[in-house]
Design a protein around this motif. Sequence first.
Motif: not given
Length: 636
Positions: A39-40, A43, A124
Motif C-alpha cells: 500500500n505504501e 501511494s 482501510n
Amino acid sequence: MIVYDGLKSDFMRSVEGGLIAKEIEQNILDKLGFHTTANEFMSWENSMLRMYMIMNDSEIPSDAGVAIEYNVPQTAKRIDFMISGYGADNKPGMVIVELKQWQKIEKVEATDAVVELVETYTGNALRKVVHPSYQAWSYARLILDYNAIVQDKDIKLAPCAFLHNYIRRDNDPLDDEQYAEYLYEAPAFTRTQTKELKNFIKKWIKKGDKKEILYQVDHGKIKPSKSLQNSIASMLDGNQEFTMIDEQRVVYEEILKISERCQKDHKKRTVICKGGPGTGKSVVAVQLLAELTQRDQVVQYVSKNQAPRQVYLQKLKGKKRLTGVENMFKGSSSYVNVGRNQIHTLIADEAHRLEERSQYTKKTGNENQIKEIIHSAMCSVFFIDESQRVTMADIGSIDEIKKWAEFEKSEVIEMELESQFRCNGSNGYLAWVDDLLEIRNTANYNLDGIDYEVHLCDNPNEVRNIIIEKNRAANRARVLAGYCWKWEKAKQNDTNYHDIIIGDFEMSWNLGNTIYALSDTSVNEVGCIHTTQGLEFDYVGVILGDDIRYENGQVVTDFTKRASTDNSIKGLKTMYKKNPKEALARADEIIKNTYRTLMTRGMKGCYIYCTDPGMQEYIRTRLAAVPKSEDFIRSM
C-alpha cells in the motif's frame, strides 16, 4: 535522515522512467532497515506522479533540492516531500509538503481536549486523524524547534498540505473556522488547485541550492531552540500546579545530575523512581522536562494514558493553541522506529501503565514499550507505582524495567519519592485503603489520628451532592466509579444520556469531548480509571460497583460484573478457560488496584458508596468513628 534526495531534475527523470517508488523503497531498506508495504509503495506511485505535475514548471529551478520521506530526528515521523532553495531575498528556504490521498473529510467538533481532528477513510477504516494543515505545521515546528542549523541560519520553513484526490466544495469541512489558524500557518491545496500550489512553491523557491540546504538540515545539530526554551519556562513561571516541595526537589536535582552525566560521558542510564499516590511524580516529571530543555537537551514527557498528557499540556499552554510544546508530550507507542540514543532524556510518567507491545507492532510482536523507551534515549526516567497496574495489558514493573535496561546495557539507578499524601504528610490513609481492600495487611484498621475526610454515604445521590458542593470552590471535585456500567460510544458526547443508573440515581460517564479533570461541567459526569489515573483532585466521591463485594468475612472481586465495554480486562475470559486460578488472581489485582487508585485521587477527602450491601456495611464498621453522611451534609 533523508530517505531520498536529489535535484529537481533527478526527481523528474526518476518519475518519467517509472523508477521513483522503487528507489524510495530501496533507500528505506538500506537506510532504515525495514521493508515497506504494498500500500505504501502504491501511494508513492500515485503521489509522486502528482508532485511531478506540480514540479513540472520552468520557474521552479531545476537545481532546487528535492527530499522524499525525511525521517525527522528523535521521532518515527517522516515528511513526505521537501523542496529547498533560495527566496527572492536570497535567504535559504524549504517548502514542506504533506501529501494525502483522501477523497472525503468530515469535521470533528472541537472539544476542550482537541480542535485539530478531522474524520476520513484511511488505513482501510474510518478514522479520526489530525487536520493535514496541522500535521504539516507540526512537522515544520518540530524542525524549527530542534534543528540548530535551521535556527542559526534562519532557514525559512513553509509548510503546506496537498490533498491531490480531494475536490474542494463550498463550505468545505476542510476549511471550517475551527481549523483557520492551522490553514493560515500551512495552507491546504486540493486536486484542482495545482496552479495555486505551484505559486506557493515559487513564492519561497526562486533559486536552486543544489541540495545544499537539504544537506545542512539533514546534518544539523539537534537541540531545542531558544524560543522553545523560553516558551516552556514562561509557562511554568508562577504556575502553582507544578511547585515542588521537600523531597520532590531532592529527587529532581539528583535526576538532573544523572541526565547531564549521560550526555557528557555518553553512557546510558535508567532511573527508576518509585512513588505512591500524592508523592508528586508528575510535578517532578514536568519540571524535569522544562529544566533539561533549558539545558539544550531534547526531552519528552511520555505516558501510556492520554489523560495526564492532555491535562498537563493544557495547564502549561493555557489558551494558547500553537506553541510547539505539543511536540514534547508523547504517547508511549511513539518510539517503535526511533534509533538508539536519538533522544537525550525520556521521562516516562505512570510507567506502570506501559504495555508489552506498542500498537504499531502488535502483529509482529517484536517490541516492548519499556525497551523502546530505553533504546531511544541516552537517559530514561521511569516514575512508577506498581500498585496502580489496572489493566491486563499493564506490564510496567521495576523488574521489567531492569530487564530491558540490562538488555540495552543501561546502568540502573533506583530512588523513591516518599508520600506527601494529602493528610499533612501522613501515609495513614493510604495504608488504611490497602488494608480495607485487602491488598496488604497494615496496622491501619481505622482512621484514628489521620487528618483526612472519609465518609460513607447512604446512597449515590449523597455522593453527588457532596461533590457538587465541594466543587464550587475551585472545580477540583469529581465523582468516580468502577467500570461496572457500559460506556455507550454512540452517546459519548450526550450528557443527557445516563450510562450509570442505581435506583433513582442517574449520571453519565465522562463525556468524550472534554478534558474531564479540567472542564467546568465535568462535575456532572462520572469519571473512570482511564480519565483520572495520574491526576489529582481536592475531593472525590467513589462508587464501588458490583465487581467488589464483602462475603464470608472477606473482600471478594468478580470480573464478570465489569462492563462488556471495559477493555482493561480484555483477554481475561480466555485466560480463565486455560488457567482459572491465574485469571482470578489477575482479576483480583486489577479490580482492587482500580479502586485503590480511584480512592486516592482526592488530596483532601473521599466520599464512598458501595452497590453491594455487604461491602457498604463492612466499610461502615471500619469508619465507626466517622459521622453519618447526612450529619456531614448539614454541617457544610
